[in-house]
Design a protein around this motif. Sequence first.
Motif, PDB file in Angstrom:
ATOM      1  N   LYS A   1      15.467   6.824   4.116  1.00 30.69           N
ATOM      2  CA  LYS A   1      15.973   8.014   4.829  1.00 30.69           C
ATOM      3  C   LYS A   1      14.812   8.830   5.375  1.00 30.69           C
ATOM      4  CE  LYS A   1      20.369   8.669   2.421  1.00 30.69           C
ATOM      5  NZ  LYS A   1      21.020   9.356   1.305  1.00 30.69           N
ATOM      6  N   THR A   2      13.789   9.021   4.536  1.00 29.86           N
ATOM      7  CA  THR A   2      12.613   9.785   4.965  1.00 29.86           C
ATOM      8  C   THR A   2      11.937   9.096   6.136  1.00 29.86           C
ATOM      9  OG1 THR A   2      12.296  10.438   2.669  1.00 29.86           O
ATOM     10  CG2 THR A   2      10.459  10.818   4.163  1.00 29.86           C
ATOM     11  N   ARG A   3      11.794   7.765   6.044  1.00 33.12           N
ATOM     12  CA  ARG A   3      11.149   7.015   7.111  1.00 33.12           C
ATOM     13  C   ARG A   3      11.991   7.065   8.385  1.00 33.12           C
ATOM     14  NH1 ARG A   3      10.616   0.810   7.504  1.00 33.12           N
ATOM     15  NH2 ARG A   3      12.804   1.269   7.423  1.00 33.12           N
ATOM     16  N   GLY A   4      13.334   7.061   8.209  1.00 28.86           N
ATOM     17  CA  GLY A   4      14.225   7.177   9.361  1.00 28.86           C
ATOM     18  C   GLY A   4      14.001   8.488  10.091  1.00 28.86           C
TER      19      GLY A   4
ATOM     20  N   ALA B   1       0.808  -1.222   0.000  1.00 34.66           N
ATOM     21  CA  ALA B   1       0.000   0.000   0.000  1.00 34.66           C
ATOM     22  C   ALA B   1       0.840   1.270   0.000  1.00 34.66           C
ATOM     23  CB  ALA B   1      -0.927   0.000   1.218  1.00 34.66           C
ATOM     24  N   THR B   2       2.041   1.224   0.564  1.00 33.36           N
ATOM     25  CA  THR B   2       2.863   2.430   0.643  1.00 33.36           C
ATOM     26  C   THR B   2       3.922   2.432  -0.456  1.00 33.36           C
ATOM     27  OG1 THR B   2       4.566   1.476   2.067  1.00 33.36           O
ATOM     28  CG2 THR B   2       2.619   2.394   3.160  1.00 33.36           C
ATOM     29  N   ALA B   3       4.562   3.580  -0.627  1.00 35.51           N
ATOM     30  CA  ALA B   3       5.625   3.695  -1.638  1.00 35.51           C
ATOM     31  C   ALA B   3       6.728   2.698  -1.351  1.00 35.51           C
ATOM     32  CB  ALA B   3       6.183   5.121  -1.625  1.00 35.51           C
ATOM     33  N   GLU B   4       7.104   2.573  -0.085  1.00 37.55           N
ATOM     34  CA  GLU B   4       8.190   1.650   0.255  1.00 37.55           C
ATOM     35  C   GLU B   4       7.794   0.202  -0.024  1.00 37.55           C
ATOM     36  OE1 GLU B   4      11.193   0.468   3.885  1.00 37.55           O
ATOM     37  OE2 GLU B   4       9.425   1.633   4.324  1.00 37.55           O
ATOM     38  N   GLY B   5       6.543  -0.148   0.329  1.00 39.32           N
ATOM     39  CA  GLY B   5       6.075  -1.509   0.082  1.00 39.32           C
ATOM     40  C   GLY B   5       6.118  -1.858  -1.394  1.00 39.32           C
ATOM     41  N   ARG B   6       5.668  -0.935  -2.231  1.00 44.03           N
ATOM     42  CA  ARG B   6       5.660  -1.192  -3.682  1.00 44.03           C
ATOM     43  C   ARG B   6       7.085  -1.330  -4.225  1.00 44.03           C
ATOM     44  NH1 ARG B   6       1.266   2.419  -3.293  1.00 44.03           N
ATOM     45  NH2 ARG B   6       2.566   4.214  -3.784  1.00 44.03           N
ATOM     46  N   LEU B   7       7.984  -0.468  -3.750  1.00 47.05           N
ATOM     47  CA  LEU B   7       9.386  -0.547  -4.192  1.00 47.05           C
ATOM     48  C   LEU B   7      10.001  -1.878  -3.784  1.00 47.05           C
ATOM     49  CD1 LEU B   7      10.576   3.070  -3.291  1.00 47.05           C
ATOM     50  CD2 LEU B   7      10.411   2.130  -5.597  1.00 47.05           C
ATOM     51  N   GLN B   8       9.748  -2.280  -2.535  1.00 49.06           N
ATOM     52  CA  GLN B   8      10.302  -3.535  -2.039  1.00 49.06           C
ATOM     53  C   GLN B   8       9.785  -4.729  -2.833  1.00 49.06           C
ATOM     54  OE1 GLN B   8       9.011  -3.080   1.984  1.00 49.06           O
ATOM     55  NE2 GLN B   8      11.068  -2.712   2.738  1.00 49.06           N
ATOM     56  N   VAL B   9       8.496  -4.715  -3.133  1.00 46.99           N
ATOM     57  CA  VAL B   9       7.902  -5.817  -3.896  1.00 46.99           C
ATOM     58  C   VAL B   9       8.531  -5.899  -5.278  1.00 46.99           C
ATOM     59  CG1 VAL B   9       5.813  -6.625  -5.037  1.00 46.99           C
ATOM     60  CG2 VAL B   9       5.702  -5.825  -2.691  1.00 46.99           C
TER      61      VAL B   9
ATOM     62  N   ARG C   1      17.772   1.667 -10.260  1.00 45.33           N
ATOM     63  CA  ARG C   1      16.920   2.830  -9.966  1.00 45.33           C
ATOM     64  C   ARG C   1      16.070   2.582  -8.721  1.00 45.33           C
ATOM     65  NH1 ARG C   1      16.203   2.907 -15.651  1.00 45.33           N
ATOM     66  NH2 ARG C   1      14.115   1.998 -15.512  1.00 45.33           N
ATOM     67  N   LEU C   2      15.542   1.361  -8.592  1.00 47.82           N
ATOM     68  CA  LEU C   2      14.702   1.036  -7.440  1.00 47.82           C
ATOM     69  C   LEU C   2      15.481   1.146  -6.132  1.00 47.82           C
ATOM     70  CD1 LEU C   2      12.682  -2.060  -8.719  1.00 47.82           C
ATOM     71  CD2 LEU C   2      11.754   0.163  -8.110  1.00 47.82           C
ATOM     72  N   ARG C   3      16.747   0.664  -6.146  1.00 48.18           N
ATOM     73  CA  ARG C   3      17.546   0.715  -4.920  1.00 48.18           C
ATOM     74  C   ARG C   3      17.784   2.161  -4.485  1.00 48.18           C
ATOM     75  NH1 ARG C   3      20.435  -3.998  -7.193  1.00 48.18           N
ATOM     76  NH2 ARG C   3      19.811  -5.788  -5.920  1.00 48.18           N
ATOM     77  N   LYS C   4      17.999   3.037  -5.467  1.00 52.24           N
ATOM     78  CA  LYS C   4      18.180   4.463  -5.134  1.00 52.24           C
ATOM     79  C   LYS C   4      16.898   5.047  -4.546  1.00 52.24           C
ATOM     80  CE  LYS C   4      21.833   5.484  -8.498  1.00 52.24           C
ATOM     81  NZ  LYS C   4      22.118   6.035  -9.831  1.00 52.24           N
ATOM     82  N   GLU C   5      15.765   4.719  -5.174  1.00 55.28           N
ATOM     83  CA  GLU C   5      14.482   5.218  -4.663  1.00 55.28           C
ATOM     84  C   GLU C   5      14.211   4.683  -3.258  1.00 55.28           C
ATOM     85  OE1 GLU C   5      10.968   5.206  -7.254  1.00 55.28           O
ATOM     86  OE2 GLU C   5      12.305   4.700  -8.912  1.00 55.28           O
ATOM     87  N   LEU C   6      14.526   3.389  -3.048  1.00 50.73           N
ATOM     88  CA  LEU C   6      14.302   2.777  -1.728  1.00 50.73           C
ATOM     89  C   LEU C   6      15.147   3.458  -0.655  1.00 50.73           C
ATOM     90  CD1 LEU C   6      14.038  -1.128  -1.810  1.00 50.73           C
ATOM     91  CD2 LEU C   6      12.677   0.461  -0.477  1.00 50.73           C
TER      92      LEU C   6
END
Length: 432
Positions: free
Chosen positions: A187-190, A119-127, A177-182
């Motif tokens: 960092k934001t979540r931190g 559901a979140t940006a991080e979840g989608r990137l991780q998937v 690209r995904l690793r950079k976005e993640l």
Amino acid sequence: MGEVSRGARALVVCPDIRGMAYDLDADSRLAEAEGLALAIGIIVAESFVLPVREVRPNLLFGAGQVENIRIACEQDEAELVVVDGALSPIQQRNLEEKLERKVIDRTGLILEIFGERAATAEGRLQVELAHLDYQQSRLVRSWTHLERQRGGFGFLGGPGETQIEADRRMIRQRMGRLRKELEQVRKTRGLHRERRERAPWPVIALVGYTNAGKSTLFNRLTGAEVMAEDLLFATLDPTMRAIALPGVEKAILSDTVGFISDLPTQLVAAFRATLEEVTAADVICHVRDMSNPSSDAQKKQVLQVLADLGVVGEQGEGSEIPILEVWNKLDLLSNEERAELEEVASADKDVVAISALTGEGIDDFLSRVDAILTAGSREHEITLEADEGKALAWLHQHGHVLSDEQEGDNGRRSLVVKLSDKEYGRFQSLQD
């Protein structure tokens, strides 16, 4: 082979390989595989355990077994075969050719579920990162859909063959690209977590095996409409809400993704960040489905994941964070089983028996959590001047005010407040 989508009829096969150590028995693994298939909207036409005496490198199963699977597919009109195990790219491709149907293995199925639930940006990137990591070695389908917006990944109904080298290069570039976005998202979540740690509200993390009832408990405590269907992996991204406890004005309740046996390594690595919230918790509530015959094996799996995160020791001992075991689903037990569980729970301060569905035992659960969070609290006598309204409000919000009296006519107040050492230190820093 035609496209397969939600509502597709599937044959679920659970290979039982001789000599391989499994955490759960064959019937439990088959039931879990059926649950995974149902979670992605697949209709299970038939399911069975298939003993494998010797693994065939090209097909996994023997030729006779593959023919039996093909006949079963014909009889049950199954468009898809789900193999509850890891298939090599060659095995998957050969099985698809022999069966003339799409074949998906356990990792592929879990990735499908994660892709739908994120559901979140991080979840989608991780998937997507986990999906690409898994798929880069099995380029048997087109990857042109990677050029589209995120969310276009999936196994069910993928297109045909394409240029393998171009695909590999495209996958590598996309993963970079995904690793950079993640990294940016983390960092934001931190920063969010640092902000939360500065506010002295305790964090309560709900953890447990998938489908143990965490989201149902979360909803009962917070009134939030988090998906709480009877499905595996109903929650993927941690969901947080504020709740009040008897001795704690405000606490943050965190609902996390459910654990599962034999989670593929690609997913453990990709989803570790999702579980990092647990390492910042003040108390961990381990929700267990006590109606499940495999509850003890599931507990072992959860403790292993917590050990991997460094929260507990290898044997589940030595936790730096207090862990409260929440024995859930009392409503599904017989009277005799309930009485036995409740007797054990009442004698153990680290265990509480509840039914998240009916609300039974919830008050006891809240009292136990409250006791853990306030265990280190001490009474402090504090005097505030008339112009210290901000400090007064802070004490009422973050401490347990036992008495608050005005001294004379000058507006000075005398309070007795229960505060943890952390909270008292925070209060003193505000006064400086």
